[in-house]
Scaffold this motif. Structure first.
Motif, short mmCIF file in Angstrom:
data_model
loop_
_atom_site.label_atom_id
_atom_site.label_comp_id
_atom_site.label_asym_id
_atom_site.label_seq_id
_atom_site.Cartn_x
_atom_site.Cartn_y
_atom_site.Cartn_z
N ASP A 85 13.00 55.57 -74.60
CA ASP A 85 13.66 54.27 -74.59
C ASP A 85 14.57 54.13 -75.80
N TRP A 86 15.40 53.09 -75.75
CA TRP A 86 16.24 52.72 -76.88
C TRP A 86 15.53 51.59 -77.61
N ARG A 87 15.48 51.66 -78.95
CA ARG A 87 14.84 50.60 -79.75
C ARG A 87 15.80 50.08 -80.79
N PRO A 88 16.10 48.79 -80.76
CA PRO A 88 15.74 47.84 -79.70
C PRO A 88 16.56 48.10 -78.44
N ASP A 89 16.06 47.64 -77.30
CA ASP A 89 16.80 47.83 -76.06
C ASP A 89 17.76 46.66 -75.78
N PHE A 90 17.68 45.60 -76.59
CA PHE A 90 18.64 44.49 -76.52
C PHE A 90 19.06 44.13 -77.93
N LYS A 91 20.35 43.90 -78.10
CA LYS A 91 20.86 43.49 -79.41
C LYS A 91 21.97 42.48 -79.21
N GLY A 92 21.85 41.33 -79.86
CA GLY A 92 22.92 40.34 -79.89
C GLY A 92 23.72 40.51 -81.17
N ILE A 93 25.04 40.63 -81.04
CA ILE A 93 25.90 40.83 -82.21
C ILE A 93 27.12 39.92 -82.12
#
Length: 123
Positions: A43-51
């Motif tokens: 998985d990708w960590r974090p799998d969600f990113k707000g920028i």
């Protein structure tokens, strides 16, 4: 009085020039890394990113296998192999929702990603 006015104008022109040379802010940098294992899944960590607009994402692969960062939805194009120890990056200059996945460790069904998938929201 004229010499004083001339000095003031010169100072203002110098300050304006310095402001123009400074340019726009380049934004912040955020990191996303590949994680997991062949047994547990990747998985990708974090799998969600707000920028914010202008920020940059750096994807890092600290694992022992290769991954991809592949755009599959949103206003962008990216399809990069990230070998063990490597990184790839992108600066996001437009608002929107950006979805990506590892083509090797994810599956797509009816436009829905399962497995090693991620999402970036730029506002």
């Amino acid at each position: 009085m004229l010499p004083r006015l001339a000095k003031t104008i010169v100072v203002l022109l110098i300050l304006a020039g310095l402001l123009l040379l400074a340019g726009p802010s380049q934004g912040d940098t955020f990191r996303i890394k590949a994680a997991g294992s062949s047994d547990e899944g990747w998985d990708w960590r974090p799998d969600f990113k707000g920028i914010a607009k202008g920020d940059r994402i750096v994807w890092k692969n600290p694992t022992g296998v290769k991954h991809t960062v592949t755009a599959y939805k949103g206003p962008w194009s990216k399809d990069t192999v990230v070998r063990p120890g490597e990184t790839t990056r992108k600066r996001f200059r437009k608002n929107g929702a950006y979805y990506y996945r590892c083509k090797i460790h994810s599956t797509m069904s009816d436009g829905i990603c399962s497995g090693m998938c991620g999402h970036i929201h730029v506002s």
